[in-house]
Design an enzyme around this catalytic site. Structure first.
Site, PDB file in Angstrom:
ATOM      1  N   PRO A  24       0.983  -1.301   0.152  1.00  0.00           N
ATOM      2  CA  PRO A  24      -0.109  -0.038   0.092  1.00  0.00           C
ATOM      3  C   PRO A  24       0.858   1.296  -0.099  1.00  0.00           C
ATOM      4  O   PRO A  24       1.481   1.194   0.983  1.00  0.00           O
ATOM      5  CB  PRO A  24      -0.894   0.008   1.164  1.00  0.00           C
ATOM      6  CG  PRO A  24      -0.773  -1.462   1.602  1.00  0.00           C
ATOM      7  CD  PRO A  24       0.481  -2.108   1.029  1.00  0.00           C
ATOM      8  N   GLU A  25       0.485   2.101  -0.685  1.00  0.00           N
ATOM      9  CA  GLU A  25       1.298   3.308  -1.063  1.00  0.00           C
ATOM     10  C   GLU A  25       0.272   4.525  -0.532  1.00  0.00           C
ATOM     11  O   GLU A  25      -0.516   4.371   0.179  1.00  0.00           O
ATOM     12  CB  GLU A  25       1.715   3.636  -2.326  1.00  0.00           C
ATOM     13  CG  GLU A  25       2.584   2.612  -3.035  1.00  0.00           C
ATOM     14  CD  GLU A  25       2.983   2.785  -4.180  1.00  0.00           C
ATOM     15  OE1 GLU A  25       3.154   3.881  -4.965  1.00  0.00           O
ATOM     16  OE2 GLU A  25       3.286   1.796  -5.130  1.00  0.00           O
ATOM     17  N   LYS A  84       3.799   5.967   4.304  1.00  0.00           N
ATOM     18  CA  LYS A  84       2.906   4.680   4.353  1.00  0.00           C
ATOM     19  C   LYS A  84       2.204   4.100   5.590  1.00  0.00           C
ATOM     20  O   LYS A  84       2.205   2.993   5.580  1.00  0.00           O
ATOM     21  CB  LYS A  84       3.692   3.780   3.392  1.00  0.00           C
ATOM     22  CG  LYS A  84       4.255   4.304   2.084  1.00  0.00           C
ATOM     23  CD  LYS A  84       5.019   3.315   1.267  1.00  0.00           C
ATOM     24  CE  LYS A  84       5.605   3.771  -0.048  1.00  0.00           C
ATOM     25  NZ  LYS A  84       6.639   2.967  -0.619  1.00  0.00           N
ATOM     26  N   ARG A 137      -0.238 -11.831   4.940  1.00  0.00           N
ATOM     27  CA  ARG A 137       1.360 -12.294   5.196  1.00  0.00           C
ATOM     28  C   ARG A 137       2.000 -12.157   6.444  1.00  0.00           C
ATOM     29  O   ARG A 137       3.027 -12.872   6.570  1.00  0.00           O
ATOM     30  CB  ARG A 137       2.261 -11.685   3.936  1.00  0.00           C
ATOM     31  CG  ARG A 137       1.864 -12.038   2.594  1.00  0.00           C
ATOM     32  CD  ARG A 137       2.644 -11.605   1.631  1.00  0.00           C
ATOM     33  NE  ARG A 137       2.440 -12.130   0.199  1.00  0.00           N
ATOM     34  CZ  ARG A 137       2.921 -11.967  -0.744  1.00  0.00           C
ATOM     35  NH1 ARG A 137       4.212 -11.088  -0.759  1.00  0.00           N
ATOM     36  NH2 ARG A 137       2.786 -12.155  -2.107  1.00  0.00           N
ATOM     37  N   ARG A 290      12.644  -3.999  -9.016  1.00  0.00           N
ATOM     38  CA  ARG A 290      11.452  -4.032  -8.984  1.00  0.00           C
ATOM     39  C   ARG A 290      11.019  -3.425 -10.674  1.00  0.00           C
ATOM     40  O   ARG A 290      11.800  -2.963 -11.315  1.00  0.00           O
ATOM     41  CB  ARG A 290      10.980  -2.564  -8.247  1.00  0.00           C
ATOM     42  CG  ARG A 290      11.300  -2.562  -6.728  1.00  0.00           C
ATOM     43  CD  ARG A 290      10.752  -3.658  -6.132  1.00  0.00           C
ATOM     44  NE  ARG A 290       9.368  -3.645  -6.021  1.00  0.00           N
ATOM     45  CZ  ARG A 290       8.467  -2.796  -5.214  1.00  0.00           C
ATOM     46  NH1 ARG A 290       8.985  -2.133  -4.469  1.00  0.00           N
ATOM     47  NH2 ARG A 290       7.339  -2.914  -5.317  1.00  0.00           N
TER      48      ARG A 290
END
Length: 300
Positions: A24-25, A84, A137, A290
């Protein structure tokens, strides 16, 4: 040595896979903050409960017992976003910092699954009275800081200016100080706080800047376009309540999809026609382990 080899192998494999899960940004975390603010802000914490979970445990500091002792009986003076992270500021001068990492969610109802619930915060007062932290997770973190420690932990040596507050001078000074590619620099939270892989690709596409371009070689006009695109993209993504990708991991506080993924121009669209120019094919490259997506025509 074996662990090191496995880690390198994972990086190689991860770079070859399509982006299914994204941390999540800023827009997603801002949506979480707005989603729980009405439930938590101004309320007294009645209890903090560790939910039974057989999965990988999340990190809680200094300890769950201490956290509970400090939180119960305190009122939540503010619910805020720090880059974040979700921050609950209490009447005792503490800051509870919740970092969702890859798959963490802040919820007020209907968790995606019971077995991944981690913490429940119960509040006094009418209406919805609980907020949950859910994490599939188990990579998320929850930490309680006093004012002094909070300032040290998240000061300017750790976090740069918030992406929505960055001025042209902030962008220009930071770009001139690094030889890194601009996309790589934007992923560094000391450079700019809140931007991650997804929105960096979208911002640079909107700005018409090639992600491999060295930050210090950007012109003033290019830097200004990046600044403008950052605000435009992030504000719009917040309005759409963030991006829920194909894996469905990210959800808002009511366990509903965000919808900004429908506005993506290049992210995760490698091999498809560019949605902006309609002619060139979106390219995918790897930067800093990335995936980066860009249009070679729009971003010359």
């Amino acid at each position: 040595p074996v662990v090191g080899v496995l880690w390198v192998a994972w990086i190689v494999v991860d770079s070859l896979l399509p982006p299914a899960v994204v941390m999540p940004e800023l827009p997603e975390v801002e949506t979480m903050v707005r989603g729980i603010r009405g439930t938590a802000e101004g309320r007294v914490v009645r209890d903090v409960v560790r939910c039974p979970c057989s999965r990988r445990p999340i990190s809680i500091a200094p300890s769950f017992r201490t956290l509970r002792q400090r939180m119960v009986g305190a009122s939540v003076a503010g619910v805020e976003r720090l880059a974040k992270r979700v921050v609950l500021r209490t009447s005792r001068g503490d800051r509870l910092v919740i970092e969702p990492r890859m798959t963490g969610l802040m919820l007020v109802s209907d968790p995606p699954s019971e077995e991944h619930l981690r913490l429940r915060f119960d509040f006094d007062g009418p209406g919805e009275s609980s907020v949950w932290f859910w994490d599939r997770r188990g990579l998320g973190t929850v930490a309680l800081y006093d004012d002094a420690t909070f300032g040290e932990r998240f000061g300017p040596k750790v976090l740069g200016p918030d992406a929505l507050a960055m001025t042209f001078d902030d962008w220009w000074t930071r770009c001139r100080a690094t030889t890194r590619a601009i996309k790589v620099a934007m992923l560094d939270q000391r450079f700019v706080a809140g931007i991650g892989n997804l929105y960096a690709s979208e911002i640079l596409h909107r700005a018409g800047v090639r992600p491999t371009r060295r930050a210090r070689r950007l012109t003033r006009a290019e830097v200004e376009r990046i600044r403008e695109a950052t605000v435009e993209i992030l504000v719009t993504a917040i309005r759409y309540e963030g991006s829920t990708l194909s894996d469905g991991t990210y959800r808002n506080a009511l366990n509903q999809d965000g919808s900004y993924q429908n506005q993506h121009r290049v992210y995760a669209r490698g091999g498809e026609s560019c949605r902006t120019c309609g002619d060139a094919e979106v390219k995918r490259i790897v930067q800093a382990q990335r995936s980066t997506f860009f249009c070679p025509a729009c971003q010359r």
